[in-house]
Design a protein around this motif. Structure first.
Motif, PDB file in Angstrom:
ATOM      1  N   UNK A  91       1.059  -1.002   0.217  1.00  0.00           N
ATOM      2  CA  UNK A  91       0.126   0.248  -0.223  1.00  0.00           C
ATOM      3  C   UNK A  91       0.548   0.841   0.300  1.00  0.00           C
ATOM      4  N   UNK A  92      -0.094   2.664   0.438  1.00  0.00           N
ATOM      5  CA  UNK A  92       1.342   3.759   0.526  1.00  0.00           C
ATOM      6  C   UNK A  92       2.436   4.046   1.441  1.00  0.00           C
ATOM      7  N   UNK A  93       1.988   2.535   2.457  1.00  0.00           N
ATOM      8  CA  UNK A  93       2.890   2.958   3.106  1.00  0.00           C
ATOM      9  C   UNK A  93       4.661   2.056   2.608  1.00  0.00           C
ATOM     10  N   UNK A 104      -2.997  -9.635  -1.813  1.00  0.00           N
ATOM     11  CA  UNK A 104      -3.848  -9.155  -2.803  1.00  0.00           C
ATOM     12  C   UNK A 104      -3.223  -9.699  -3.872  1.00  0.00           C
ATOM     13  N   UNK A 105      -4.214  -9.381  -5.269  1.00  0.00           N
ATOM     14  CA  UNK A 105      -3.527  -8.871  -6.700  1.00  0.00           C
ATOM     15  C   UNK A 105      -3.186  -8.139  -6.799  1.00  0.00           C
ATOM     16  N   UNK A 106      -4.253  -6.783  -5.670  1.00  0.00           N
ATOM     17  CA  UNK A 106      -3.859  -5.351  -5.614  1.00  0.00           C
ATOM     18  C   UNK A 106      -3.680  -4.942  -4.290  1.00  0.00           C
ATOM     19  N   UNK A 107      -3.285  -3.584  -3.552  1.00  0.00           N
ATOM     20  CA  UNK A 107      -3.054  -3.246  -2.206  1.00  0.00           C
ATOM     21  C   UNK A 107      -4.328  -4.344  -1.256  1.00  0.00           C
ATOM     22  N   UNK A 108      -4.678  -5.176  -0.338  1.00  0.00           N
ATOM     23  CA  UNK A 108      -5.722  -5.405  -0.291  1.00  0.00           C
ATOM     24  C   UNK A 108      -6.206  -4.930   0.886  1.00  0.00           C
ATOM     25  N   UNK A 109      -5.349  -3.887   1.578  1.00  0.00           N
ATOM     26  CA  UNK A 109      -6.422  -3.074   2.696  1.00  0.00           C
ATOM     27  C   UNK A 109      -7.208  -1.864   2.594  1.00  0.00           C
ATOM     28  N   UNK A 110      -6.236  -0.862   2.369  1.00  0.00           N
ATOM     29  CA  UNK A 110      -7.597   0.219   1.755  1.00  0.00           C
ATOM     30  C   UNK A 110      -7.065   1.361   0.847  1.00  0.00           C
ATOM     31  N   UNK A 111      -5.495   0.878   0.017  1.00  0.00           N
ATOM     32  CA  UNK A 111      -4.879   2.216  -0.272  1.00  0.00           C
ATOM     33  C   UNK A 111      -5.377   2.440  -1.463  1.00  0.00           C
ATOM     34  N   UNK A 112      -5.723   1.142  -1.668  1.00  0.00           N
ATOM     35  CA  UNK A 112      -6.674   1.573  -3.081  1.00  0.00           C
ATOM     36  C   UNK A 112      -8.216   0.886  -3.049  1.00  0.00           C
ATOM     37  N   UNK A 113      -8.910   1.515  -1.578  1.00  0.00           N
ATOM     38  CA  UNK A 113     -10.332   0.993  -1.652  1.00  0.00           C
ATOM     39  C   UNK A 113     -10.932   1.920  -1.075  1.00  0.00           C
ATOM     40  N   UNK A 114     -10.071   3.783  -0.589  1.00  0.00           N
ATOM     41  CA  UNK A 114     -10.955   4.978   0.408  1.00  0.00           C
ATOM     42  C   UNK A 114     -11.132   5.462  -0.526  1.00  0.00           C
ATOM     43  N   UNK A 115     -11.625   6.451  -0.010  1.00  0.00           N
ATOM     44  CA  UNK A 115     -13.032   7.451  -0.521  1.00  0.00           C
ATOM     45  C   UNK A 115     -11.607   8.506  -1.794  1.00  0.00           C
ATOM     46  N   UNK A 116     -10.211   8.216  -1.151  1.00  0.00           N
ATOM     47  CA  UNK A 116      -9.499   9.204  -2.709  1.00  0.00           C
ATOM     48  C   UNK A 116      -9.713  11.041  -2.062  1.00  0.00           C
ATOM     49  N   UNK A 172      -0.666  16.423 -10.800  1.00  0.00           N
ATOM     50  CA  UNK A 172      -1.166  16.271 -12.627  1.00  0.00           C
ATOM     51  C   UNK A 172      -1.702  14.508 -11.746  1.00  0.00           C
ATOM     52  N   UNK A 173      -0.008  14.176 -11.612  1.00  0.00           N
ATOM     53  CA  UNK A 173      -0.520  12.888 -11.614  1.00  0.00           C
ATOM     54  C   UNK A 173      -1.599  11.751 -10.332  1.00  0.00           C
ATOM     55  N   UNK A 174      -1.503  12.144  -9.355  1.00  0.00           N
ATOM     56  CA  UNK A 174      -3.580  11.775  -8.934  1.00  0.00           C
ATOM     57  C   UNK A 174      -4.508  12.348  -8.949  1.00  0.00           C
ATOM     58  N   UNK A 175      -4.312  13.395  -9.460  1.00  0.00           N
ATOM     59  CA  UNK A 175      -5.782  13.833 -10.925  1.00  0.00           C
ATOM     60  C   UNK A 175      -5.852  14.615  -8.913  1.00  0.00           C
ATOM     61  N   UNK A 176      -4.925  15.663  -8.532  1.00  0.00           N
ATOM     62  CA  UNK A 176      -5.435  16.622  -7.528  1.00  0.00           C
ATOM     63  C   UNK A 176      -6.332  18.035  -7.403  1.00  0.00           C
ATOM     64  N   UNK A 177      -7.461  17.521  -6.556  1.00  0.00           N
ATOM     65  CA  UNK A 177      -8.183  19.191  -6.445  1.00  0.00           C
ATOM     66  C   UNK A 177      -8.148  19.130  -5.275  1.00  0.00           C
ATOM     67  N   UNK A 200      -7.947  11.353  -7.333  1.00  0.00           N
ATOM     68  CA  UNK A 200      -7.742   9.933  -7.724  1.00  0.00           C
ATOM     69  C   UNK A 200      -6.521   9.014  -6.936  1.00  0.00           C
ATOM     70  N   UNK A 201      -7.756   7.474  -6.145  1.00  0.00           N
ATOM     71  CA  UNK A 201      -7.606   6.496  -5.247  1.00  0.00           C
ATOM     72  C   UNK A 201      -5.770   6.009  -6.502  1.00  0.00           C
ATOM     73  N   UNK A 202      -6.960   5.558  -8.420  1.00  0.00           N
ATOM     74  CA  UNK A 202      -6.572   4.640  -8.619  1.00  0.00           C
ATOM     75  C   UNK A 202      -5.195   5.104  -9.455  1.00  0.00           C
ATOM     76  N   UNK A 203      -4.685   6.182  -9.500  1.00  0.00           N
ATOM     77  CA  UNK A 203      -3.955   6.946 -10.264  1.00  0.00           C
ATOM     78  C   UNK A 203      -2.898   7.029  -9.327  1.00  0.00           C
TER      79      UNK A 203
END
Length: 371
Positions: free
Chosen positions: A23-25, A48-60, A103-108, A173-176
């Motif tokens: 994950x992020x950490x 997991x196949x992808x990070x299996x905690x909250x890093x790809x599942x959070x609300x961004x 830009x790479x994380x679509x931060x707004x 954007x959590x995915x980006x």
């Protein structure tokens, strides 16, 4: 499971550092290790196949806490500790932007809002009465007032007439974000192995034997960054906390823009691609949601749908497109646990639902525990 000579030689021999959790950490920990030790062999293990905690599942949410959350923190922490928590979250967000680029994380930065239900008049009044004090405490970090009062311009239903606004809160954007982070880690030469569950470890004199579901191997140092799953590896300060989330199909002419908190942050929602993403509800069953099972419950999902219908989108038709859950790491304190567990084992866990904000910094500080 047996490996060929080539597999063992390339992936499982002479490993200097093994990080558990991609994950992020964990990924930021690997990056910092590679910066400090460019020639080191570093392996990241992910269950997991992808990070299996909250890093790809959070609300961004690129946030550091609503006013009611901060006031709640002051019930359990000193003023100095609360300010330090907010400063750490802002430092983490700054590091995230520095590492990956806005830009790479679509931060707004569209601002954040806190809503109060019709039954929360006392809570709203308490927040308003203490707003000036909190703004004063946070002024050394931001250089100006963080919180202010604004009207309900979004047409939310069954809430207090006014909202509390935080101009510094953003969304991404959590995915980006995770895609950019994975690309950076791969480019640095770090190996990531997915679908590998670590069951335990045994420390020797100069190395650690890592025991997975199907095989074992040796590493010089083991760094645990599994957050909500940390208790399974002997880190007792962390309890898992499941977060359930849903997202609507696109809504024509959606007028809601920003990040939003409700009921002391136990519910949160935002706009994303003309949709509403809404999560939370673990306060309905705190003990039941202290689980690592990635599942959904009717109790919480029905409450989320009720909030959409009656509060967030009153009078606006909507359809749910997708539902999911993620696992956070909580504890008695909100400070993350970043420590040396034993001679060659370290951990950086208990992010307290603030993984986006502090994950990058916790990963860096975890790596810096290595002498």
């Amino acid at each position: 499971m047996s490996f060929s000579y080539w597999e063992h030689d390339s992936w499982f021999s002479n490993i200097d550092f093994t990080v558990v959790g991609s994950g992020i950490t964990g990924l930021n920990c690997a990056l910092q290790l590679k910066t400090r030790y460019p020639k080191a062999k570093i392996v990241v293990l992910e269950r997991g196949l992808l990070p299996n905690g909250a890093s790809t599942k959070n609300a961004g949410f690129a946030c550091f806490g609503s006013l009611s959350e901060i006031l709640d923190d002051l019930e359990h922490h000193s003023e100095e500790e609360m300010v330090a928590l907010v400063r750490k979250r802002m430092q983490g967000l700054d590091l995230l932007r520095e590492n990956l680029g806005s830009e790479n994380i679509d931060l707004q930065v569209n601002g954040g809002y806190e809503l109060f239900t019709q039954n929360e008049g006392k809570l709203y009044d308490a927040c308003v009465s203490k707003m000036a004090k909190v703004n004063t405490l946070l002024n050394p970090i931001f250089g100006e007032d963080v919180f202010s009062i604004t009207n309900n311009k979004f047409g939310f239903g069954k809430v207090q007439d006014n909202l509390i606004f935080n101009r510094f809160e953003g969304q991404l954007d959590t995915g980006k974000m995770m895609n950019a982070l994975l690309q950076k880690v791969h480019a640095a030469g770090v190996k990531i192995l997915n679908s590998v569950t670590v069951n335990g470890f045994v420390e020797g004199r100069d190395s650690v034997e890592v025991e997975t579901e199907h095989f074992s191997f040796y590493t010089g140092n083991l760094l645990i960054a599994t957050n909500g799953f940390a208790a399974q590896l002997g880190i007792p300060e962390v309890k898992p906390a499941r977060a359930q989330v849903l997202i609507t199909e696109p809504i024509p002419d959606l007028h809601i823009k920003g990040t939003f908190h409700l009921e002391k942050g136990y519910y949160y929602f935002r706009n994303i691609n003309n949709r509403i993403l809404l999560g939370g509800g673990r306060n309905l069953n705190i003990k039941g949601e202290e689980t690592t099972e990635l599942a959904l419950t009717a109790l919480i999902q029905q409450r989320l749908e009720g909030l959409l219908k009656n509060t967030i989108l009153p009078g606006t038709p909507f359809r749910i497109e997708r539902r999911w859950s993620g696992i956070m790491g909580m504890g008695e304190q909100k400070n993350p646990v970043i420590k040396k567990v034993s001679k060659n084992v370290f951990c950086g866990v208990r992010l307290g639902g603030m993984g986006v904000a502090i994950g990058s910094l916790v990963g860096k500080e975890l790596a810096d525990l290595i002498d």
